[in-house]
Design an enzyme around this catalytic site. Structure first.
Site, PDB file in Angstrom:
ATOM      1  N   GLY A  45       0.711   4.936  11.394  1.00  0.00           N
ATOM      2  CA  GLY A  45       0.671   5.566  10.083  1.00  0.00           C
ATOM      3  C   GLY A  45      -0.745   6.019   9.793  1.00  0.00           C
ATOM      4  O   GLY A  45      -1.705   5.420  10.287  1.00  0.00           O
ATOM      5  N   GLN A  50      -7.908   8.493   4.896  1.00  0.00           N
ATOM      6  CA  GLN A  50      -8.494   7.937   6.124  1.00  0.00           C
ATOM      7  C   GLN A  50      -9.179   8.983   6.995  1.00  0.00           C
ATOM      8  O   GLN A  50      -9.875   8.638   7.956  1.00  0.00           O
ATOM      9  CB  GLN A  50      -7.417   7.226   6.958  1.00  0.00           C
ATOM     10  CG  GLN A  50      -6.878   5.982   6.286  1.00  0.00           C
ATOM     11  CD  GLN A  50      -5.881   5.289   7.189  1.00  0.00           C
ATOM     12  OE1 GLN A  50      -4.709   5.624   7.209  1.00  0.00           O
ATOM     13  NE2 GLN A  50      -6.362   4.333   7.961  1.00  0.00           N
ATOM     14  N   CYS A  92      -5.384  -1.845  10.476  1.00  0.00           N
ATOM     15  CA  CYS A  92      -5.582  -0.555   9.830  1.00  0.00           C
ATOM     16  C   CYS A  92      -6.576   0.232  10.677  1.00  0.00           C
ATOM     17  O   CYS A  92      -7.579  -0.323  11.127  1.00  0.00           O
ATOM     18  CB  CYS A  92      -6.147  -0.776   8.420  1.00  0.00           C
ATOM     19  SG  CYS A  92      -6.496   0.746   7.530  1.00  0.00           S
ATOM     20  N   LEU A  93      -6.306   1.509  10.893  1.00  0.00           N
ATOM     21  CA  LEU A  93      -7.215   2.337  11.707  1.00  0.00           C
ATOM     22  C   LEU A  93      -8.611   2.409  11.085  1.00  0.00           C
ATOM     23  O   LEU A  93      -9.581   2.655  11.790  1.00  0.00           O
ATOM     24  CB  LEU A  93      -6.643   3.753  11.869  1.00  0.00           C
ATOM     25  CG  LEU A  93      -5.342   3.863  12.676  1.00  0.00           C
ATOM     26  CD1 LEU A  93      -4.860   5.305  12.688  1.00  0.00           C
ATOM     27  CD2 LEU A  93      -5.519   3.344  14.097  1.00  0.00           C
ATOM     28  N   HIS A 134       1.884  -0.159   3.233  1.00  0.00           N
ATOM     29  CA  HIS A 134       0.475  -0.052   3.642  1.00  0.00           C
ATOM     30  C   HIS A 134      -0.076   1.346   3.312  1.00  0.00           C
ATOM     31  O   HIS A 134      -1.174   1.476   2.763  1.00  0.00           O
ATOM     32  CB  HIS A 134       0.393  -0.333   5.151  1.00  0.00           C
ATOM     33  CG  HIS A 134      -0.982  -0.251   5.737  1.00  0.00           C
ATOM     34  ND1 HIS A 134      -1.665  -1.347   6.227  1.00  0.00           N
ATOM     35  CD2 HIS A 134      -1.803   0.817   5.930  1.00  0.00           C
ATOM     36  CE1 HIS A 134      -2.848  -0.953   6.680  1.00  0.00           C
ATOM     37  NE2 HIS A 134      -2.962   0.354   6.514  1.00  0.00           N
ATOM     38  N   GLU A 135       0.710   2.386   3.632  1.00  0.00           N
ATOM     39  CA  GLU A 135       0.209   3.756   3.462  1.00  0.00           C
ATOM     40  C   GLU A 135       0.184   4.194   1.991  1.00  0.00           C
ATOM     41  O   GLU A 135      -0.746   4.884   1.579  1.00  0.00           O
ATOM     42  CB  GLU A 135       1.017   4.742   4.308  1.00  0.00           C
ATOM     43  CG  GLU A 135       1.008   4.453   5.821  1.00  0.00           C
ATOM     44  CD  GLU A 135      -0.378   4.353   6.435  1.00  0.00           C
ATOM     45  OE1 GLU A 135      -1.333   4.957   5.919  1.00  0.00           O
ATOM     46  OE2 GLU A 135      -0.508   3.632   7.453  1.00  0.00           O
ATOM     47  N   HIS A 138      -2.904   2.957   0.478  1.00  0.00           N
ATOM     48  CA  HIS A 138      -4.076   3.801   0.770  1.00  0.00           C
ATOM     49  C   HIS A 138      -4.244   4.890  -0.283  1.00  0.00           C
ATOM     50  O   HIS A 138      -5.360   5.207  -0.690  1.00  0.00           O
ATOM     51  CB  HIS A 138      -3.921   4.501   2.136  1.00  0.00           C
ATOM     52  CG  HIS A 138      -4.474   3.729   3.288  1.00  0.00           C
ATOM     53  ND1 HIS A 138      -5.784   3.320   3.345  1.00  0.00           N
ATOM     54  CD2 HIS A 138      -3.906   3.304   4.450  1.00  0.00           C
ATOM     55  CE1 HIS A 138      -5.995   2.658   4.488  1.00  0.00           C
ATOM     56  NE2 HIS A 138      -4.869   2.638   5.175  1.00  0.00           N
TER      57      HIS A 138
HETATM   58 ZN   LIG Z   1      -4.499   1.632   6.926  1.00  0.00          ZN
END
Ligand SMILES: [Zn+2]
Length: 169
Positions: A45, A50, A92-93, A134-135, A138
């Protein structure tokens, strides 16, 4: 085009993102680039903040590009239903190399627009439900570390500060 992923410490990650209002070729190009950037980073995701773009836009593919039907575009998403509980490892990236146990709802339904602006609703469970939660977090300037204990969060931030000092973040 592959965008570099913004890391924890950049204020864009903690700023609520702006709604998407124009559904044009530029948006569709951004969506294609977000998929490319997500696959390059081995994520399931990716939210626009991000990559430093403060817009309410998310791409998800919990199959890692195995199933083209699993590619989801979430424009202006909202969670409309949460149910049950699951606890599992989450990463998380934007916080690379770290993972923590996070409790989330087991099932989540989102309401979102697609790349053409059409509204749809989609239920998800397990990993997909986790990705929805999660997204969308963000887009509200929230990271998964806000769901872990203050003690674990402080420890993680201390390790990250060390990496920043060493020029490794
Ligand atoms: Zn993330």
């Amino acid at each position: 085009m592959i965008y570099p992923i913004v890391k924890l410490g950049d204020p864009v990650l903690e700023t609520p993102a702006q709604p998407v209002t124009v559904f044009d070729d530029e948006l569709r190009k951004l969506i294609a680039d977000m998929f490319e950037s997500m696959y390059a980073a081995h994520g399931v995701g990716l939210a626009a903040p991000q990559i430093g773009i403060s817009k309410r836009l998310v791409v998800i593919d919990v199959t890692f590009n195995e199933d083209p039907h699993a590619k989801l575009v979430l424009v202006n998403p909202e969670i409309t239903h949460l149910e049950g509980k699951q606890t599992g490892q989450e990463g998380c990236l934007s916080i690379p190399e770290f993972r923590e146990q996070v409790t989330r709802a087991k099932r989540a339904t989102i309401r979102a627009q697609d790349a053409e602006g059409r509204w749809y609703e989609k239920p998800g469970e397990d990993l997909l439900a986790r990705a929805f939660q999660h997204e969308t977090d963000h887009l509200n300037g929230r990271l998964y570390i806000s769901h872990i204990s203050a003690l674990k969060r402080d420890l993680m931030k201390r390790k990250i500060r060390k990496l920043v000092r060493a020029g490794e973040w």
